[in-house]
Design an enzyme around this catalytic site. Structure first.
Site, PDB file in Angstrom:
ATOM      1  N   GLN A 173     -35.530  -8.975  21.746  1.00  0.00           N
ATOM      2  CA  GLN A 173     -34.156  -9.464  21.938  1.00  0.00           C
ATOM      3  C   GLN A 173     -33.885 -10.679  21.048  1.00  0.00           C
ATOM      4  O   GLN A 173     -32.790 -10.828  20.490  1.00  0.00           O
ATOM      5  CB  GLN A 173     -33.933  -9.814  23.415  1.00  0.00           C
ATOM      6  CG  GLN A 173     -32.474 -10.033  23.802  1.00  0.00           C
ATOM      7  CD  GLN A 173     -31.728  -8.725  24.006  1.00  0.00           C
ATOM      8  OE1 GLN A 173     -32.187  -7.663  23.599  1.00  0.00           O
ATOM      9  NE2 GLN A 173     -30.571  -8.792  24.654  1.00  0.00           N
ATOM     10  N   GLY A 209     -26.177  -1.352  29.497  1.00  0.00           N
ATOM     11  CA  GLY A 209     -25.068  -0.638  30.104  1.00  0.00           C
ATOM     12  C   GLY A 209     -23.862  -1.524  30.335  1.00  0.00           C
ATOM     13  O   GLY A 209     -22.716  -1.085  30.191  1.00  0.00           O
ATOM     14  N   GLY A 259       2.301  -3.081   8.402  1.00  0.00           N
ATOM     15  CA  GLY A 259       2.398  -3.782   9.680  1.00  0.00           C
ATOM     16  C   GLY A 259       3.783  -4.356   9.902  1.00  0.00           C
ATOM     17  O   GLY A 259       4.422  -4.863   8.981  1.00  0.00           O
ATOM     18  N   GLU A 315      -6.984  -6.075   2.917  1.00  0.00           N
ATOM     19  CA  GLU A 315      -7.001  -6.979   1.759  1.00  0.00           C
ATOM     20  C   GLU A 315      -8.047  -6.586   0.713  1.00  0.00           C
ATOM     21  O   GLU A 315      -8.594  -7.434   0.022  1.00  0.00           O
ATOM     22  CB  GLU A 315      -7.247  -8.429   2.213  1.00  0.00           C
ATOM     23  CG  GLU A 315      -6.185  -8.974   3.125  1.00  0.00           C
ATOM     24  CD  GLU A 315      -4.846  -9.171   2.430  1.00  0.00           C
ATOM     25  OE1 GLU A 315      -4.846  -9.378   1.202  1.00  0.00           O
ATOM     26  OE2 GLU A 315      -3.813  -9.113   3.115  1.00  0.00           O
ATOM     27  N   THR A 344       0.824  -1.209   0.000  1.00  0.00           N
ATOM     28  CA  THR A 344       0.000   0.000   0.000  1.00  0.00           C
ATOM     29  C   THR A 344       0.860   1.263   0.000  1.00  0.00           C
ATOM     30  O   THR A 344       1.834   1.364   0.748  1.00  0.00           O
ATOM     31  CB  THR A 344      -0.911   0.010   1.236  1.00  0.00           C
ATOM     32  OG1 THR A 344      -1.727  -1.144   1.218  1.00  0.00           O
ATOM     33  CG2 THR A 344      -1.789   1.252   1.248  1.00  0.00           C
ATOM     34  N   ARG A 401     -29.627 -12.159  32.375  1.00  0.00           N
ATOM     35  CA  ARG A 401     -30.258 -10.909  32.822  1.00  0.00           C
ATOM     36  C   ARG A 401     -31.777 -11.052  32.862  1.00  0.00           C
ATOM     37  O   ARG A 401     -32.406 -11.450  31.876  1.00  0.00           O
ATOM     38  CB  ARG A 401     -29.889  -9.785  31.857  1.00  0.00           C
ATOM     39  CG  ARG A 401     -30.588  -8.472  32.106  1.00  0.00           C
ATOM     40  CD  ARG A 401     -30.002  -7.726  33.284  1.00  0.00           C
ATOM     41  NE  ARG A 401     -30.663  -6.452  33.496  1.00  0.00           N
ATOM     42  CZ  ARG A 401     -30.093  -5.419  34.095  1.00  0.00           C
ATOM     43  NH1 ARG A 401     -28.847  -5.501  34.514  1.00  0.00           N
ATOM     44  NH2 ARG A 401     -30.755  -4.297  34.269  1.00  0.00           N
ATOM     45  N   ASP A 413     -10.885  -3.041  -0.019  1.00  0.00           N
ATOM     46  CA  ASP A 413     -12.109  -2.431   0.501  1.00  0.00           C
ATOM     47  C   ASP A 413     -13.315  -3.271   0.098  1.00  0.00           C
ATOM     48  O   ASP A 413     -13.404  -3.772  -1.023  1.00  0.00           O
ATOM     49  CB  ASP A 413     -12.241  -1.016  -0.064  1.00  0.00           C
ATOM     50  CG  ASP A 413     -13.540  -0.361   0.351  1.00  0.00           C
ATOM     51  OD1 ASP A 413     -13.592   0.169   1.469  1.00  0.00           O
ATOM     52  OD2 ASP A 413     -14.495  -0.400  -0.449  1.00  0.00           O
TER      53      ASP A 413
END
Length: 714
Positions: free
Chosen positions: A404, A472, A245, A495, A190, A385, A497
């Site tokens: 959910q 939360g 990298g 690798e 790149t 929960r 877009d």
């Protein structure tokens, strides 16, 4: 709508040899017969993939051990070794709060420990057994995503370029040093100003996907014959290698992609031979200082993956030996003569990129691993929960709420679907590396581009959904959604877009479409494309468009036909639009005018492939309880996708209003049924608590809050 065969089983090559006119008549008779007789009594359902009655009825009893064994396959042992090593080394586990520099050093120590202490050497598997290599990458990424990427840079990119683009002399010289981490390296492709420049998005010249890529590549390599070496030079700031990298801190070598310029005896002076790859030492092996002529800079703090030391490289007349050219596809003799088995710059560059497709395969596979962690945490917390409930009765879990379930159960189904699809991709990639079959190469390139784009985009959205579903507590860093989301986000760009990759998929489909109408032979293994212009594009059957029975809607052939019909319609219509607009707008203008249509086509095709592989996985599962659970999950995946695009099906009268309503109702009911076995399904991923590392997502629910409070000092 006609089906592609006369049985409710997967289509075979024989089905496609039947005379079409006779086959259509036969199918219509059978469809009408089914309409007149109860579906469950019809003999065509003697197939091994019998429709499973929806529990509720009765909850499916899932053997988690058998399900996990089927899911993780033969490479589960190597993943366990990774998990056990890091569990035994708390000093190598990434803390919640860590600086960029400290994270980079920890990441390097993690990789060195895994290779030198645990004895896990991934490099030999890059070519010999890619499936095992990707299993290691998935496990390592589960421990720390930065570590997974750093390992990928070392072995897939830097090491893979030597193995795939070099010849025996390069392997003999560098293999051991790369394998044992003595030669840490990077992959310098790149550039700051230019990455890719595809001017070839035109219907007429789709035959070569890589024709115009990297037209704007700036970095130069010039052969100096008298010194038997190349000079590498960065002509302007736009050509600085960026986001590399391993470059900022640890890399000692780089595979550098640059234009190869050879001296000539004519007035031009030099000849551009196209982009090639070169091994360039960038730091002294003893002092670790940057070598003369090489500038190394730090790209700085990132949104995520701060354990990876991304850097920028600039070269000022750096000399390297001629042998440092990775010359599998093109070499230069000492007297300056260029030789290649491939006749053109475009073909050489396409071959070079083709050898690097493993990066996309790895990202798609690893992205599913991230999704498994997030879904596991969100589902376990949603079961734990409790909130509200009927008057004067105990509170119920938040996963008992339909809202959910709507958020998480289709996501859980998708995770299973993506697992089997990416596992199939890894198998095909491994087969391609061994056979080099051209038909398989085309399939793998297109499928890897499509799955990488589709899966990483879906995972990125799902990570935010999981955080929101946990309220939360999902916002607490210790529960990992934030770090997972930030670290994974760049997967959509790595690798290639995602938008560009989906265009490659659409381009390949259009190439196949064009060849079919020019009398050519289809070279893809996606058999349904052979039927796309007859069976799948015939007028929807007014009888089947109204069927709304559960047996019919849960039949895999109805689901596959629906997915494939949509893809075929999109393929035909976008081809017509491109041809129309190209007359006035030209090839580029026509492509841009139809771009959203093309992206939808690509996504539709990938969804068809994913569903087909999921259905095959259900059929192949040897354990009855696991097969029943997978069938339920597969049906939810299929019907949820159809409902999400119900407008398309209604616009072409593929589904009558009553059938659309039945699909919606059944998909909601299947979400409820999947909820009943959600705990077993996430346990099937076999991710121990020291891997998920989220207090609210522990396997033993009663320990969740006690662990969570410990982080606050109670």
């Amino acid at each position: 709508m006609e089906s592609q065969n006369t049985k409710y089983s997967n289509p075979t090559d024989e089905d496609y040899n039947i005379n079409q006119d006779q086959a259509i008549v036969t199918r219509r008779i059978q469809r009408l017969s089914l309409h007149l007789n109860p579906v469950s009594e019809h003999p065509v359902f003697s197939d091994s993939l019998q429709l499973l009655t929806c529990a509720g009825r009765a909850k499916i009893n899932v053997n988690v051990e058998n399900l996990s064994k089927y899911m993780r396959g033969k490479h589960r042992d190597i993943q366990e070794r990774v998990y056990e090593y890091f569990n035994a080394r708390p000093d190598l586990q990434t803390p919640l709060e860590i600086s960029k520099d400290a994270h980079r050093e920890l990441c390097m120590r993690q990789l060195m420990g895994l290779v030198r202490e645990a004895g896990i050497r991934p490099f030999k598997y890059v070519v010999e057994d890619p499936a095992k290599y990707f299993a290691i990458i998935e496990a390592v990424g589960s421990v720390d995503m930065s570590l997974g990427i750093k390992m990928g840079v070392q072995y897939s990119l830097w090491g893979g370029s030597v193995l795939n683009l070099g010849t025996k002399k390069h392997k003999d010289k560098y293999f051991e040093g790369i394998d044992n981490m003595e030669y840490p390296g990077c992959f310098a492709m790149t550039e700051l100003h230019h990455v890719t420049n595809r001017n070839s998005y035109r219907f007429e010249i789709i035959s070569n996907q890589c024709v115009q890529m990297f037209k704007a590549f700036r970095l130069l390599q010039l052969l100096i014959r008298s010194r038997d070496e190349f000079i590498i030079d960065t002509p302007n700031d736009g050509a600085i290698k960026w986001w590399i990298g391993n470059a900022a801190v640890h890399g000692k070598f780089a595979t550098v992609f640059a234009k190869l310029m050879l001296p000539t005896h004519d007035t031009k002076g030099v000849s551009d031979m196209g982009v090639h790859a070169f091994i360039v030492p960038i730091r002294d092996m003893k002092t670790h200082e940057a070598l003369p002529g090489i500038e190394i800079h730090d790209c700085g703090h990132k949104v995520g993956l701060n354990g990876v030391d991304n850097g920028a490289l600039k070269f000022r007349s750096v000399r390297i030996p001629r042998d440092n050219l990775l010359n599998r596809f093109g070499g230069v003799s000492r007297d300056g003569k260029y030789t290649s088995s491939l006749p053109s710059i475009n073909k050489r560059f396409a071959a070079t990129l083709g050898e690097l497709v493993g990066g996309r395969v790895g990202l798609a596979y690893s992205s599913v691993g991230v999704l498994k962690i997030a879904v596991t945490i969100a589902v376990r917390y949603s079961l734990l929960r409790q909130q509200f409930g009927p008057p004067k009765q105990p509170e119920i879990s938040i996963l008992d709420y339909q809202s959910q379930q709507h958020k998480l159960m289709p996501m859980l189904a998708s995770t299973y679907a993506f697992h089997f699809a990416t596992s199939h991709l890894v198998e095909k990639y491994s087969e391609m590396k061994k056979s080099h079959d051209e038909e398989l190469v085309g399939d793998v390139h297109t499928l890897s581009a499509g799955l990488k784009a589709y899966v990483t985009s879906y995972t990125a959205k799902s990570l935010s959904t999981c955080r929101e579903a946990c309220g939360g507590h999902g916002y607490a860093a210790v529960n990992r959604f934030g770090s997972l989301r930030n670290d994974h986000d760049i997967f959509q760009t790595f690798e290639g877009d995602n938008t560009v990759l989906l265009q490659q998929v659409a381009a390949y489909l259009l190439k196949q479409y064009k060849e079919k109408f020019q009398g050519g032979t289809l070279t893809v293994t996606w058999n349904y494309l052979r039927e796309s212009m007859n069976t799948y594009l015939s007028q929807p059957n007014p009888v089947t468009s109204r069927w709304e029975g559960e047996d019919h809607l849960r039949n895999p052939n109805f689901q596959l036909d629906a997915f494939r019909y949509r893809t075929s319609r999109l393929l035909q219509s976008v081809a017509v639009r491109l041809q129309k607009h190209s007359k006035t707008l030209g090839g580029f203008g026509a492509w841009n005018r139809c771009l959203n249509h093309l992206l939808t086509l690509a996504e539709s095709h990938i969804e068809s492939v994913i569903l087909a592989k999921f259905i095959e996985a259900v059929r192949s599962c040897p354990d009855a309880s696991s097969r029943a659970a997978l069938k339920l999950v597969c049906d939810l995946y299929a019907l949820d996708r159809i409902w999400n695009d119900i407008g398309t099906y209604r616009n072409v009268d593929y589904l009558a209003p009553n059938k659309a309503k039945a699909i919606h109702k059944l998909s909601e009911y299947l979400s409820f049924q999947v909820k009943n076995i959600a705990r077993e399904l996430v346990d099937g991923f076999e991710l121990p608590d020291h891997v998920t590392r989220a207090p609210i997502g522990t396997q033993v629910a009663k320990e969740a809050y006690s662990q969570y409070t410990q982080y606050a000092g109670f």
